[in-house]
Scaffold this motif. Structure first.
Motif, PDB file in Angstrom:
ATOM      1  N   SER A 208      20.070 -14.590 -28.074  1.00  0.00           N
ATOM      2  CA  SER A 208      21.434 -14.972 -28.256  1.00  0.00           C
ATOM      3  C   SER A 208      21.124 -16.211 -28.822  1.00  0.00           C
ATOM      4  O   SER A 208      21.636 -17.259 -28.813  1.00  0.00           O
ATOM      5  CB  SER A 208      21.950 -14.532 -27.487  1.00  0.00           C
ATOM      6  OG  SER A 208      22.056 -15.434 -26.273  1.00  0.00           O
TER       7      SER A 208
ATOM      8  N   HIS B 134      18.283 -10.719 -23.779  1.00  0.00           N
ATOM      9  CA  HIS B 134      19.415 -10.881 -24.234  1.00  0.00           C
ATOM     10  C   HIS B 134      19.792 -11.712 -24.012  1.00  0.00           C
ATOM     11  O   HIS B 134      20.437 -12.888 -25.419  1.00  0.00           O
ATOM     12  CB  HIS B 134      20.785  -9.275 -24.044  1.00  0.00           C
ATOM     13  CG  HIS B 134      20.635  -8.354 -24.177  1.00  0.00           C
ATOM     14  ND1 HIS B 134      19.756  -7.523 -24.963  1.00  0.00           N
ATOM     15  CD2 HIS B 134      20.222  -7.495 -23.549  1.00  0.00           C
ATOM     16  CE1 HIS B 134      20.554  -5.934 -25.066  1.00  0.00           C
ATOM     17  NE2 HIS B 134      19.621  -5.539 -23.997  1.00  0.00           N
TER      18      HIS B 134
ATOM     19  N   TYR C  42      28.846  -6.138 -33.086  1.00  0.00           N
ATOM     20  CA  TYR C  42      29.002  -6.037 -31.025  1.00  0.00           C
ATOM     21  C   TYR C  42      30.811  -5.653 -31.497  1.00  0.00           C
ATOM     22  O   TYR C  42      30.650  -6.025 -30.573  1.00  0.00           O
ATOM     23  CB  TYR C  42      28.949  -7.578 -31.607  1.00  0.00           C
ATOM     24  CG  TYR C  42      27.734  -7.551 -30.581  1.00  0.00           C
ATOM     25  CD1 TYR C  42      26.786  -6.687 -31.816  1.00  0.00           C
ATOM     26  CD2 TYR C  42      26.631  -8.763 -30.238  1.00  0.00           C
ATOM     27  CE1 TYR C  42      25.454  -7.202 -31.614  1.00  0.00           C
ATOM     28  CE2 TYR C  42      26.228  -8.758 -30.330  1.00  0.00           C
ATOM     29  CZ  TYR C  42      24.597  -8.162 -30.807  1.00  0.00           C
ATOM     30  OH  TYR C  42      23.641  -8.387 -30.171  1.00  0.00           O
TER      31      TYR C  42
ATOM     32  N   LEU D  98      32.072  -3.239 -29.197  1.00  0.00           N
ATOM     33  CA  LEU D  98      32.796  -3.738 -27.724  1.00  0.00           C
ATOM     34  C   LEU D  98      33.833  -3.338 -27.428  1.00  0.00           C
ATOM     35  O   LEU D  98      34.386  -3.100 -26.565  1.00  0.00           O
ATOM     36  CB  LEU D  98      32.056  -5.015 -27.044  1.00  0.00           C
ATOM     37  CG  LEU D  98      31.993  -5.099 -26.253  1.00  0.00           C
ATOM     38  CD1 LEU D  98      31.273  -4.189 -24.920  1.00  0.00           C
ATOM     39  CD2 LEU D  98      31.849  -7.141 -26.007  1.00  0.00           C
TER      40      LEU D  98
ATOM     41  N   LEU E 279      32.862 -11.739 -27.065  1.00  0.00           N
ATOM     42  CA  LEU E 279      32.004 -11.897 -27.917  1.00  0.00           C
ATOM     43  C   LEU E 279      32.856 -13.353 -28.674  1.00  0.00           C
ATOM     44  O   LEU E 279      31.887 -14.017 -29.769  1.00  0.00           O
ATOM     45  CB  LEU E 279      33.209 -10.874 -28.986  1.00  0.00           C
ATOM     46  CG  LEU E 279      32.758  -9.147 -29.018  1.00  0.00           C
ATOM     47  CD1 LEU E 279      33.498  -8.268 -29.290  1.00  0.00           C
ATOM     48  CD2 LEU E 279      31.684  -9.394 -28.582  1.00  0.00           C
TER      49      LEU E 279
ATOM     50  N   TRP F 267      29.236 -15.724 -27.048  1.00  0.00           N
ATOM     51  CA  TRP F 267      28.539 -15.211 -27.111  1.00  0.00           C
ATOM     52  C   TRP F 267      28.078 -15.554 -28.175  1.00  0.00           C
ATOM     53  O   TRP F 267      27.890 -15.185 -29.376  1.00  0.00           O
ATOM     54  CB  TRP F 267      28.405 -13.829 -27.421  1.00  0.00           C
ATOM     55  CG  TRP F 267      27.391 -12.787 -27.324  1.00  0.00           C
ATOM     56  CD1 TRP F 267      25.642 -12.249 -27.844  1.00  0.00           C
ATOM     57  CD2 TRP F 267      25.873 -12.951 -25.235  1.00  0.00           C
ATOM     58  NE1 TRP F 267      25.318 -12.145 -27.319  1.00  0.00           N
ATOM     59  CE2 TRP F 267      24.805 -12.741 -26.150  1.00  0.00           C
ATOM     60  CE3 TRP F 267      26.187 -13.980 -24.547  1.00  0.00           C
ATOM     61  CZ2 TRP F 267      23.478 -12.615 -25.526  1.00  0.00           C
ATOM     62  CZ3 TRP F 267      24.995 -13.516 -23.863  1.00  0.00           C
ATOM     63  CH2 TRP F 267      23.536 -13.091 -23.977  1.00  0.00           C
TER      64      TRP F 267
ATOM     65  N   THR G 156      25.744 -14.127 -30.303  1.00  0.00           N
ATOM     66  CA  THR G 156      25.334 -13.488 -31.710  1.00  0.00           C
ATOM     67  C   THR G 156      26.835 -13.609 -32.207  1.00  0.00           C
ATOM     68  O   THR G 156      27.256 -12.335 -31.115  1.00  0.00           O
ATOM     69  CB  THR G 156      24.170 -12.143 -31.016  1.00  0.00           C
ATOM     70  OG1 THR G 156      23.276 -13.022 -30.230  1.00  0.00           O
ATOM     71  CG2 THR G 156      23.706 -11.897 -31.843  1.00  0.00           C
TER      72      THR G 156
END
Length: 145
Positions: A24, A20, A104, A107, A94, A97, A99
């Motif tokens: 990213s 992961h 997403y 979440l 989010l 991060w 990505t």
């Protein structure tokens, strides 16, 4: 508890985590070059509801979810702090991060919806108090006049 990890739990868990992280930072994510605030844009833009008018009847979700969640955050914090923490921590994650794909948002959507429910109660309670105040001042004026 995943049986797939039993043969070599630490190595496979590390492999999952590094996958992961590496994803990213890969070329596809860099080429997309989505800005840090892209999750907020996904939450407030009507592109999804406009994509298929037969499925999404209104733009209400895009226009109201985030503002109502912000208004309802204090009430949610008092009544259900786990949901408030989930909304804030998830949204911060989010935003930080690399990505930024729209899926997403899954979440944070449940936690934001719980907070938005608190926002609806807060707004409705304020409207009722305002209505009662106006009615009370009208009845005092008519009783005095």
């Amino acid at each position: 508890m995943n049986p797939a990890l039993w043969s070599s739990p630490f190595a496979l868990l590390w492999e999952s985590i590094t996958f992961h992280w590496d994803y990213s930072h890969n070329e596809h994510v860099r080429r997309a070059a989505l800005p840090w605030y892209q999750p907020l844009a996904f939450l407030t833009d009507t592109w999804l509801s406009a994509s298929d008018p037969g499925i999404y009847l209104t733009h209400f979700n895009a226009r109201a979810l985030l503002p109502l969640a912000v208004v309802g955050l204090p009430a949610t914090w008092r009544e259900r702090p786990v949901w408030a923490v989930g909304a804030v921590v998830g949204l911060v994650f989010l935003l930080l991060w690399n990505t930024k794909w729209p899926q997403y948002l899954l979440l944070v959507l449940p936690a934001l919806c719980v907070c938005a429910g608190g926002g609806v109660r807060t707004v409705a309670g304020g409207a009722v108090r305002l209505f009662r105040k106006v009615q009370g001042s009208r009845s005092r004026v008519s009783a005095g006049g």
